[in-house]
Design a protein around this motif. Sequence first.
Motif, PDB file in Angstrom:
ATOM      1  N   LEU A 471       0.682  -1.134  -0.041  1.00 45.86           N
ATOM      2  CA  LEU A 471       0.028   0.065  -0.062  1.00 45.86           C
ATOM      3  C   LEU A 471       0.754   1.339  -0.015  1.00 45.86           C
ATOM      4  CD1 LEU A 471      -2.466  -1.212   2.717  1.00 45.86           C
ATOM      5  CD2 LEU A 471      -2.969  -1.091   0.203  1.00 45.86           C
ATOM      6  N   ALA A 472       0.364   2.213  -0.742  1.00 50.78           N
ATOM      7  CA  ALA A 472       1.208   3.377  -0.809  1.00 50.78           C
ATOM      8  C   ALA A 472       0.533   4.531  -0.815  1.00 50.78           C
ATOM      9  CB  ALA A 472       2.270   3.383  -1.961  1.00 50.78           C
ATOM     10  N   GLU A 473       0.887   5.791  -0.852  1.00 52.99           N
ATOM     11  CA  GLU A 473       0.021   7.040  -0.916  1.00 52.99           C
ATOM     12  C   GLU A 473      -0.175   7.319  -2.416  1.00 52.99           C
ATOM     13  OE1 GLU A 473       1.919  10.667   0.710  1.00 52.99           O
ATOM     14  OE2 GLU A 473       0.298  12.007  -0.097  1.00 52.99           O
ATOM     15  N   PRO A 474      -1.465   7.469  -2.587  1.00 52.45           N
ATOM     16  CA  PRO A 474      -1.980   7.662  -3.990  1.00 52.45           C
ATOM     17  C   PRO A 474      -1.333   8.962  -4.675  1.00 52.45           C
ATOM     18  CG  PRO A 474      -3.969   7.796  -2.376  1.00 52.45           C
ATOM     19  CD  PRO A 474      -2.581   7.742  -1.675  1.00 52.45           C
ATOM     20  N   ARG A 475      -1.246   8.580  -5.946  1.00 55.34           N
ATOM     21  CA  ARG A 475      -0.757   9.943  -6.645  1.00 55.34           C
ATOM     22  C   ARG A 475      -1.915  10.751  -6.743  1.00 55.34           C
ATOM     23  NH1 ARG A 475       2.138   8.846 -11.787  1.00 55.34           N
ATOM     24  NH2 ARG A 475       2.748  10.930 -12.006  1.00 55.34           N
ATOM     25  N   VAL A 476      -1.766  12.165  -6.548  1.00 57.05           N
ATOM     26  CA  VAL A 476      -2.927  13.014  -6.880  1.00 57.05           C
ATOM     27  C   VAL A 476      -2.994  13.482  -8.473  1.00 57.05           C
ATOM     28  CG1 VAL A 476      -4.111  15.286  -6.247  1.00 57.05           C
ATOM     29  CG2 VAL A 476      -2.756  13.931  -4.503  1.00 57.05           C
ATOM     30  N   ARG A 477      -4.477  13.611  -8.768  1.00 58.96           N
ATOM     31  CA  ARG A 477      -4.424  13.808 -10.240  1.00 58.96           C
ATOM     32  C   ARG A 477      -4.432  15.319 -10.234  1.00 58.96           C
ATOM     33  NH1 ARG A 477      -8.656  10.942 -13.487  1.00 58.96           N
ATOM     34  NH2 ARG A 477      -8.558   8.795 -12.693  1.00 58.96           N
ATOM     35  N   TYR A 478      -3.267  15.578 -10.191  1.00 56.73           N
ATOM     36  CA  TYR A 478      -2.946  17.402 -10.509  1.00 56.73           C
ATOM     37  C   TYR A 478      -3.178  17.768 -11.958  1.00 56.73           C
ATOM     38  CZ  TYR A 478      -0.542  17.244  -6.081  1.00 56.73           C
ATOM     39  OH  TYR A 478       0.005  17.107  -4.834  1.00 56.73           O
ATOM     40  N   ARG A 479      -3.565  18.956 -12.321  1.00 60.05           N
ATOM     41  CA  ARG A 479      -3.564  19.277 -13.688  1.00 60.05           C
ATOM     42  C   ARG A 479      -2.555  20.485 -13.966  1.00 60.05           C
ATOM     43  NH1 ARG A 479      -5.516  15.242 -14.522  1.00 60.05           N
ATOM     44  NH2 ARG A 479      -7.627  14.666 -14.799  1.00 60.05           N
ATOM     45  N   GLU A 480      -2.278  20.561 -15.277  1.00 66.87           N
ATOM     46  CA  GLU A 480      -1.478  21.681 -15.479  1.00 66.87           C
ATOM     47  C   GLU A 480      -2.202  22.929 -16.508  1.00 66.87           C
ATOM     48  OE1 GLU A 480       1.886  20.243 -17.710  1.00 66.87           O
ATOM     49  OE2 GLU A 480       2.449  18.962 -16.066  1.00 66.87           O
ATOM     50  N   THR A 481      -1.906  23.891 -16.276  1.00 59.88           N
ATOM     51  CA  THR A 481      -2.728  25.053 -17.089  1.00 59.88           C
ATOM     52  C   THR A 481      -1.514  26.384 -17.134  1.00 59.88           C
ATOM     53  OG1 THR A 481      -4.689  26.031 -17.695  1.00 59.88           O
ATOM     54  CG2 THR A 481      -4.004  26.189 -15.317  1.00 59.88           C
ATOM     55  N   ILE A 482      -2.318  27.382 -18.012  1.00 59.53           N
ATOM     56  CA  ILE A 482      -1.367  28.697 -18.173  1.00 59.53           C
ATOM     57  C   ILE A 482      -2.140  29.862 -17.308  1.00 59.53           C
ATOM     58  CG2 ILE A 482       0.120  27.822 -19.999  1.00 59.53           C
ATOM     59  CD1 ILE A 482      -2.294  29.310 -21.834  1.00 59.53           C
ATOM     60  N   ALA A 545      -0.541  17.611 -24.480  1.00 55.89           N
ATOM     61  CA  ALA A 545      -1.444  17.782 -23.155  1.00 55.89           C
ATOM     62  C   ALA A 545      -1.677  16.699 -22.307  1.00 55.89           C
ATOM     63  CB  ALA A 545      -2.653  18.125 -23.923  1.00 55.89           C
ATOM     64  N   GLU A 546      -1.806  15.601 -22.947  1.00 58.71           N
ATOM     65  CA  GLU A 546      -2.006  14.425 -22.259  1.00 58.71           C
ATOM     66  C   GLU A 546      -0.626  13.804 -21.151  1.00 58.71           C
ATOM     67  OE1 GLU A 546      -3.658  11.100 -24.395  1.00 58.71           O
ATOM     68  OE2 GLU A 546      -5.271  12.519 -24.435  1.00 58.71           O
ATOM     69  N   GLU A 547       0.361  13.824 -21.942  1.00 58.17           N
ATOM     70  CA  GLU A 547       1.698  13.824 -21.218  1.00 58.17           C
ATOM     71  C   GLU A 547       1.723  14.757 -20.031  1.00 58.17           C
ATOM     72  OE1 GLU A 547       3.974  11.849 -25.022  1.00 58.17           O
ATOM     73  OE2 GLU A 547       4.895  13.615 -23.829  1.00 58.17           O
ATOM     74  N   GLY A 548       1.292  15.941 -20.222  1.00 52.54           N
ATOM     75  CA  GLY A 548       1.700  17.021 -19.499  1.00 52.54           C
ATOM     76  C   GLY A 548       3.088  17.488 -19.812  1.00 52.54           C
ATOM     77  N   LEU A 550       4.804  20.395 -17.597  1.00 47.71           N
ATOM     78  CA  LEU A 550       5.459  21.036 -16.523  1.00 47.71           C
ATOM     79  C   LEU A 550       5.806  19.808 -15.477  1.00 47.71           C
ATOM     80  CD1 LEU A 550       6.173  23.815 -15.446  1.00 47.71           C
ATOM     81  CD2 LEU A 550       3.979  23.878 -14.217  1.00 47.71           C
ATOM     82  N   ALA A 551       4.912  18.954 -15.190  1.00 48.42           N
ATOM     83  CA  ALA A 551       5.113  17.880 -13.988  1.00 48.42           C
ATOM     84  C   ALA A 551       4.692  16.624 -14.551  1.00 48.42           C
ATOM     85  CB  ALA A 551       4.558  18.359 -12.778  1.00 48.42           C
ATOM     86  N   GLY A 552       4.234  16.344 -15.663  1.00 49.09           N
ATOM     87  CA  GLY A 552       3.477  15.144 -16.232  1.00 49.09           C
ATOM     88  C   GLY A 552       2.171  14.728 -15.724  1.00 49.09           C
ATOM     89  N   TYR A 553       1.477  16.125 -15.774  1.00 48.13           N
ATOM     90  CA  TYR A 553      -0.006  16.000 -15.310  1.00 48.13           C
ATOM     91  C   TYR A 553      -0.886  16.643 -16.745  1.00 48.13           C
ATOM     92  CZ  TYR A 553       1.460  14.630 -10.852  1.00 48.13           C
ATOM     93  OH  TYR A 553       1.899  13.802  -9.873  1.00 48.13           O
ATOM     94  N   ARG A 554      -1.913  16.086 -17.010  1.00 50.39           N
ATOM     95  CA  ARG A 554      -2.729  16.555 -18.120  1.00 50.39           C
ATOM     96  C   ARG A 554      -2.882  18.018 -17.962  1.00 50.39           C
ATOM     97  NH1 ARG A 554      -8.291  13.927 -18.704  1.00 50.39           N
ATOM     98  NH2 ARG A 554      -6.908  11.882 -18.961  1.00 50.39           N
ATOM     99  N   VAL A 555      -2.954  18.600 -19.327  1.00 45.32           N
ATOM    100  CA  VAL A 555      -2.983  20.130 -19.610  1.00 45.32           C
ATOM    101  C   VAL A 555      -4.444  20.303 -19.679  1.00 45.32           C
ATOM    102  CG1 VAL A 555      -2.288  22.011 -21.003  1.00 45.32           C
ATOM    103  CG2 VAL A 555      -0.772  20.416 -20.572  1.00 45.32           C
ATOM    104  N   VAL A 556      -5.094  21.155 -18.980  1.00 48.33           N
ATOM    105  CA  VAL A 556      -6.450  21.722 -19.264  1.00 48.33           C
ATOM    106  C   VAL A 556      -6.678  23.149 -19.264  1.00 48.33           C
ATOM    107  CG1 VAL A 556      -7.333  19.706 -17.932  1.00 48.33           C
ATOM    108  CG2 VAL A 556      -6.735  21.789 -16.705  1.00 48.33           C
TER     109      VAL A 556
END
Length: 694
Positions: A471-482, A545-548, A550-556
């Motif tokens: 068990l581990a801490e879940p990764r949070v679904r961050y998003r990237e934008t401008i 956009a899907e790859e991310g 800035l930090a590997g999260y989806r761009v929205v």
Amino acid sequence: MKEYQPGEIRNFAIVGHASSGKTMLSESMLACAGVINRMGSIASGSTVSDYHENEQQRQISVSATLMHLEWLGKKFNLLDCPGYADFISEGLGALRVGDFALVVVHVNHGVSVGTDAVWKYATEDGIPKMIVLNAFDKEETDFERTLAQVREHFGERVFPVMIPLNPGPGFNQVLDVLRNEVITYADDRSGKFTEAPATGALAERVKQLHNQLIEYIAESDDALMEKFFAQGGLSEEEMRAGLHAAIQKQTFVPLFVTAAESNIGVARLMDFIAKYGSSPVDRQKVKAQDADGKEVEVALRDPEPVLYVFKTMSEAQFGELSFFRIYSGSVKFGSELYNTTRRSTEKIGQIYLLNGKTRTSVPSLGAGDIGAVVKLKDTHTGDTLCSPKRLVSLPKVDYPKPNIHASLKSSVKGEEDKVATGLAALHHEDPTFLYAVDSELRQTIVSAQGELHLEVIAERLRRRYNVHVELAEPRVRYRETIKTKGDSKYRHKKQTGGAGQFAEVWMRIEPRPRDTGLEFTQSLAGQNVDRVFVPSVEKGVNKAAEEGILAGYRVVDVKVDFYDGKMHPVDSKDIAFQIAGYFAFKESFMAARPCLLEPIYTVEIRIPEDCMGKVMGDLSSRRGKIQGMDSEGSFQVIKALVPAKELYRYSSTLRSLTGGRGVHGESFSHYEEMPRESEQKVIEESKKARANAE
Ligand SMILES: Nc1nc2c(ncn2[C@@H]2O[C@H](COP(=O)(O)OP(=O)(O)OP(=O)(O)O)[C@@H](O)[C@H]2O)c(=O)[nH]1
Ligand SMILES: [Mg+2]
């Protein structure tokens, strides 16, 4: 064992706060009835009920265990339930099929959160409660004080039908109030006893208590009440005859005293259950729905079988067991029943009576009884099985939603299928455990009732399915934008050897309102770029956009405009424009003050008033924003917005801040810009992760 008439059956759930002695009480009952010759112990992991490895290791109950015995011609089906809140689903299932609840309270601990919780659930199920005050062999017990505390919680009608005479180490004598006898138990844990009439002050006390009891009993029935006033009381016979009904109506709640560890007081409790306890006859009719969803009643005497599956469990020795209670008709080996929940037919194989892991096969089981069958095709906890001639569904138990999450990591490649099978099976067994595969972040999220529950789930996976999971801490679904506009004129050129590639993409981007996603447009004018390459550029943009970036999260929330470019008559092709689109987007994104968004959850927290300070302090340290507060009796309900990142294992914290009395629920609300510092951390982590991967 013979087939019992419904009136001869006593189905009950043994429930209560953690470690109050429920498992030892069941062990004592089995010893009294001669099911076992010697009592086992919790310390040595040798009780009938706690037979699972994870129960023995931790010395706590994790699952509800079905046991049965015969006492004074009655069949007892006892369900020993875990006390830990993490495993509440087990207790909820057992209370649903029990005809009464035996609520165990440790005399030195008194009524605790767990006691209040099961009391509430039993009341919601409409079944009567009886109380057992346990552990009178302990030092410094105080019967009167605990009785007063029990009455504070559950009302003045809690009535001691037994009183401890020599509490403390060596405890072996109780006063039987109903029979006016002093009962002395043997010191060999056999549960055997001798009786002698109570005299002197004790007899006087019994007399007073009888008068009180007679009043409570008279209140349960109008005819008795009239007699009570006409005669100025009730006779002993009338009182006894009224006991059963009074318990059903709970005009009084009987309270017993025991020392389960040394089997003191238990035999007389069993006498009482056999004589006055509720049976399936007390719940002759239960509500159900027919095939059209209309409300109907299922009556104990209906000939067609109706069964409720209150528990399923996979056991190494015999595969999957489905535990059921029969609400009408009977069930036979080889018969076919219809599962109305899954809309499929099930063939009934061997029917078993159980005592923990020991099973006895029986050819059939009658109305009101509880048993188990093995290897049904597709029947899960909460399903109804019935005769194909009369299709009905019994209401499902309403389980609490899971409130703690972790990601499940597999450390060995190639086990994915086994893990998936295991997770599905565990969810079917235990509906309070959920899981979801998050394909975006490539993680499996498991959700449960508490940390212990999560650990037990992981252990079961490892043991039963032979997989290596952590068990581990879940990764949070961050998003990237401008935050501002940006642009790029990106040229992709590869003209060394073989067929060349050439494409130039001119792109402008700008922010869009929150939660509107990505929008791609083109405003090409003139003939610099052939329009066939527009979809190629869009593909490249979407990929980035899907790859991310800035930090590997989806761009929205970005508007992208492809407004011009250049091409080459031979070397311009789809792939070249995809690549140019991909990098043009990355470049313009980095030029437009990129930032991270984090998911914010709405959290509803219910806590006792006296914990407000601590809980609010903790919330502010989690960057929580209070949205509102409401009082519900002595409880406060707080609504707050809290970033997902800060909610990891929140339920455990809340439990410890509130002594187990606080609960919370959470649901996704929206995305929000992150504070600079936290953002920087996430970016650093992603850089590290990428470096490690390379
Ligand atoms: N002295 C004494 N110890 C007891 C008595 N009943 C239980 N215990 C001890 O208390 C501890 C908990 O007992 P259990 O029977 O496991 O309690 P439980 O209510 O089943 O606990 P959970 O199922 O984990 O909630 C064990 O160490 C028992 O040996 C009792 O009457 N007297
Ligand atoms: Mg137990």
